[in-house]
Design an enzyme around this catalytic site. Structure first.
Site, PDB file in Angstrom:
ATOM      1  CB  SER A   2      -5.190  -4.186  -4.627  1.00 10.06           C
ATOM      2  OG  SER A   2      -4.655  -5.123  -4.839  1.00 10.06           O
ATOM      3  CE1 TYR A  14      -3.961  -2.676 -10.307  1.00 11.15           C
ATOM      4  CE2 TYR A  14      -3.223  -4.763  -8.220  1.00 11.15           C
ATOM      5  CZ  TYR A  14      -5.022  -3.513  -9.000  1.00 11.15           C
ATOM      6  OH  TYR A  14      -5.619  -3.708  -8.210  1.00 11.15           O
TER       7      TYR A  14
END
Length: 258
Positions: A152, A165
């Protein structure tokens, strides 16, 4: 995204997609099958996988559903054996399972922290452990061999409330660079995709109201990525000549500024 590849450039490939019950995983499975690959789809939700396989079959593709929780090492190894028995050893692995649970660190949502670590790190490692032998065999036989993992933009950008995350995605991005040192010399292509905002169900998992609103507003305000955009990118990475490795691809909506 309009389809860029035509024909069946992935014929004779055996592709494994984790996190395939929805979103980017499901779209990638469909696209790889459309391009000629035999596709094995992995996820926990059996009903979603079976529906996906039915759609692939209806479109003329070849697929099998393998319901599995990738956080279980033995279960993933059993899945790899099942795939090999039916389709042969995998030579294209899209290591895509993951979860995003964003919240302030001071909320101490330790169950959410652990869930992200279990799926985004342990699950990714379990897939690597189960399928690296497949990829090694494929490369030794002179075939293309691909290990593509979903990271990501959060791996490198400093985003408030994304601490755990982002940490898991930073692990994936750097792990991939390190694996490429070992596996690249064996002719296994190791790569990451690092998407920005994609219109999938992933933001629905976010429990912090402010972070959830930020993502919802972004989806409403700009033309965000669709799962098909990511699928086409993965397909292109797998279809380039064997000596070409597209190592790290960041995929952003044109209008995304954060």
């Amino acid at each position: 995204m309009s389809a860029l590849l035509t024909g069946t450039p992935l014929a004779d490939r055996v592709a494994v997609i984790s996190g395939a019950s929805s979103g980017m995983g499901a779209a990638t499975a469909s696209r790889l099958a459309e391009l000629g690959a035999k596709v094995a789809v992995l996820a926990r939700r059996k009903d979603k996988l079976e529906a996906l396989v039915e759609r692939i079959h209806a479109a003329g593709g070849t697929a099998m559903a393998v319901p599995v929780d990738v956080t279980g090492r033995d279960a993933v190894h059993a899945a790899a054996q099942q795939i090999a028995e039916r389709f042969g050893q995998a030579d294209l692995v899209f290591n895509n399972a993951g979860v995003q649970l964003v919240s302030p660190i001071t909320d101490l949502r330790q169950d959410d922290w652990q869930r992200q670590i279990d799926l985004n790190i342990t699950g990714v490692m379990n897939v690597i452990g189960a399928f690296v032998p497949h990829l090694t065999a494929a490369a030794e036989a002179g075939k293309s061999a691909d290990l593509i993992t979903t990271s990501s933009i959060a791996a490198t950008r400093i985003l408030e409330k994304f601490s755990v995350y982002s940490g898991t995605k930073a692990y994936i991005s750097h792990l991939t660079r390190l694996l490429r040192v070992e596996l690249g010399r064996k002719n296994i292509r190791v790569a990451t995709i690092e998407p920005g905002m994609v219109d999938t169900e992933l933001p629905d998992h976010v429990t912090d109201p402010d972070a959830s609103k930020l993502m919802a507003d972004l989806i409403d305000q700009i033309d965000v990525l669709q799962s098909a955009d990511v699928a086409e990118t993965v397909a292109f990475m797998a279809a380039v000549p064997r000596h070409v490795n597209l190592t790290e691809i960041t995929i952003l909506p044109t209008a995304q500024a954060i």
